[in-house]
Motif scaffolding. Structure first.
Motif, PDB file in Angstrom:
ATOM      1  N   PRO A   1       0.820  -1.216   0.000  1.00 37.13           N
ATOM      2  CA  PRO A   1       0.000   0.000   0.000  1.00 37.13           C
ATOM      3  C   PRO A   1       0.856   1.270   0.000  1.00 37.13           C
ATOM      4  O   PRO A   1       1.911   1.326   0.637  1.00 37.13           O
TER       5      PRO A   1
ATOM      6  N   ILE B   1      -1.635  -1.141   8.412  1.00 36.60           N
ATOM      7  CA  ILE B   1      -2.767  -0.272   8.110  1.00 36.60           C
ATOM      8  C   ILE B   1      -3.960  -0.752   8.928  1.00 36.60           C
ATOM      9  O   ILE B   1      -3.916  -1.841   9.500  1.00 36.60           O
TER      10      ILE B   1
ATOM     11  N   GLU C   1      -9.602  -3.016   9.061  1.00 32.42           N
ATOM     12  CA  GLU C   1     -10.781  -2.962   8.191  1.00 32.42           C
ATOM     13  C   GLU C   1     -10.378  -2.892   6.721  1.00 32.42           C
ATOM     14  O   GLU C   1     -11.028  -3.487   5.860  1.00 32.42           O
ATOM     15  N   GLN C   2      -9.294  -2.164   6.433  1.00 32.29           N
ATOM     16  CA  GLN C   2      -8.800  -2.074   5.053  1.00 32.29           C
ATOM     17  C   GLN C   2      -8.225  -3.413   4.600  1.00 32.29           C
ATOM     18  O   GLN C   2      -8.363  -3.803   3.436  1.00 32.29           O
ATOM     19  N   VAL C   3      -7.579  -4.122   5.517  1.00 37.03           N
ATOM     20  CA  VAL C   3      -7.012  -5.436   5.189  1.00 37.03           C
ATOM     21  C   VAL C   3      -8.136  -6.413   4.842  1.00 37.03           C
ATOM     22  O   VAL C   3      -8.086  -7.113   3.827  1.00 37.03           O
TER      23      VAL C   3
ATOM     24  N   ALA D   1     -11.192  -5.713   3.879  1.00 39.82           N
ATOM     25  CA  ALA D   1     -11.875  -5.272   2.654  1.00 39.82           C
ATOM     26  C   ALA D   1     -11.069  -5.666   1.415  1.00 39.82           C
ATOM     27  O   ALA D   1     -11.636  -6.119   0.410  1.00 39.82           O
ATOM     28  N   ALA D   2      -9.749  -5.489   1.471  1.00 45.18           N
ATOM     29  CA  ALA D   2      -8.902  -5.864   0.338  1.00 45.18           C
ATOM     30  C   ALA D   2      -8.944  -7.377   0.119  1.00 45.18           C
ATOM     31  O   ALA D   2      -9.015  -7.848  -1.020  1.00 45.18           O
TER      32      ALA D   2
ATOM     33  N   GLN E   1     -12.235  -8.271  -1.519  1.00 40.76           N
ATOM     34  CA  GLN E   1     -12.273  -7.875  -2.927  1.00 40.76           C
ATOM     35  C   GLN E   1     -11.443  -8.843  -3.774  1.00 40.76           C
ATOM     36  O   GLN E   1     -11.852  -9.230  -4.867  1.00 40.76           O
TER      37      GLN E   1
ATOM     38  N   ILE F   1      -9.303  -1.077  -3.944  1.00 39.33           N
ATOM     39  CA  ILE F   1      -9.638  -0.181  -2.832  1.00 39.33           C
ATOM     40  C   ILE F   1      -8.382   0.292  -2.115  1.00 39.33           C
ATOM     41  O   ILE F   1      -8.449   1.149  -1.250  1.00 39.33           O
ATOM     42  N   ILE F   2      -7.242  -0.246  -2.502  1.00 33.76           N
ATOM     43  CA  ILE F   2      -5.939   0.140  -1.955  1.00 33.76           C
ATOM     44  C   ILE F   2      -5.127   0.752  -3.088  1.00 33.76           C
ATOM     45  O   ILE F   2      -5.126   0.243  -4.202  1.00 33.76           O
TER      46      ILE F   2
END
Length: 168
Positions: free
Chosen positions: A86, A114, A117-119, A121-122, A125, A135-136
């Motif tokens: 990222p 990071i 939640e971003q992990v 979500a990625a 996806q 999204i990253i």
């Protein structure tokens, strides 16, 4: 050629920390599978996973996912020799140890972690599309600022000071 992970149940997946998309798409709850398991003392153990889009050759695109309580890290491999992380990642040294299949994978540098939640979500996806998560924002791993190891000895202030003392 990668082995067929579809023959693995969730328990075996947790032991191996590696799964192909066909298997992951059959799971009712990806987040539950990726969430670190508790140690004997009840504390979660930081865990790293290899999520793989299996192909006939060894160039299988892979998303490496590390999860530690409220943070984690991501690394994207479009092939075995090329990785991306990222945007905003920097290597500062130290950090938490992440585990894979019960063994230490190495430290998760605080500069690469990071929000979890971003992990998640990625990871979701990637499982849905089989492509690098959009999204990253990504950058090449070789372009990450490294504050742990200077680019060369000529940039290392300790080396330069020792060289000056030695009269070189």
């Amino acid at each position: 050629m990668h082995r067929d992970s579809r023959r693995s149940g969730p328990g075996k997946l947790r032991l191996e920390n590696r799964a192909g998309l066909a298997t992951l798409r059959q799971l009712p709850n990806l987040v539950d599978l990726l969430r670190p398991r508790a140690l004997a003392n009840g504390e979660p153990r930081p865990t790293v996973w290899w999520l793989v889009r299996e192909q006939e050759d060894d160039s299988s695109p892979t998303l490496v996912v590390g999860i530690r309580e409220t943070v984690g890290f991501l690394k994207w491999y479009s092939d075995p020799s090329r990785s991306q992380v990222p945007v905003g990642t920097e290597y500062r040294g130290g950090g938490e140890e992440y585990f894979h299949s019960g063994y230490s994978h190495g430290g998760g540098d605080p500069g690469e972690e990071i929000p979890v939640e971003q992990v998640y979500a990625a990871a979701a996806q990637f499982v849905a599309t089989g492509l690098r998560p959009t999204i990253i924002q990504w950058m090449n791993d070789v372009d990450v600022p490294n504050y742990v190891v200077p680019a060369s000895l000529d940039d290392d202030p300790v080396y330069l000071a020792m060289k000056a003392v030695d009269g070189e």
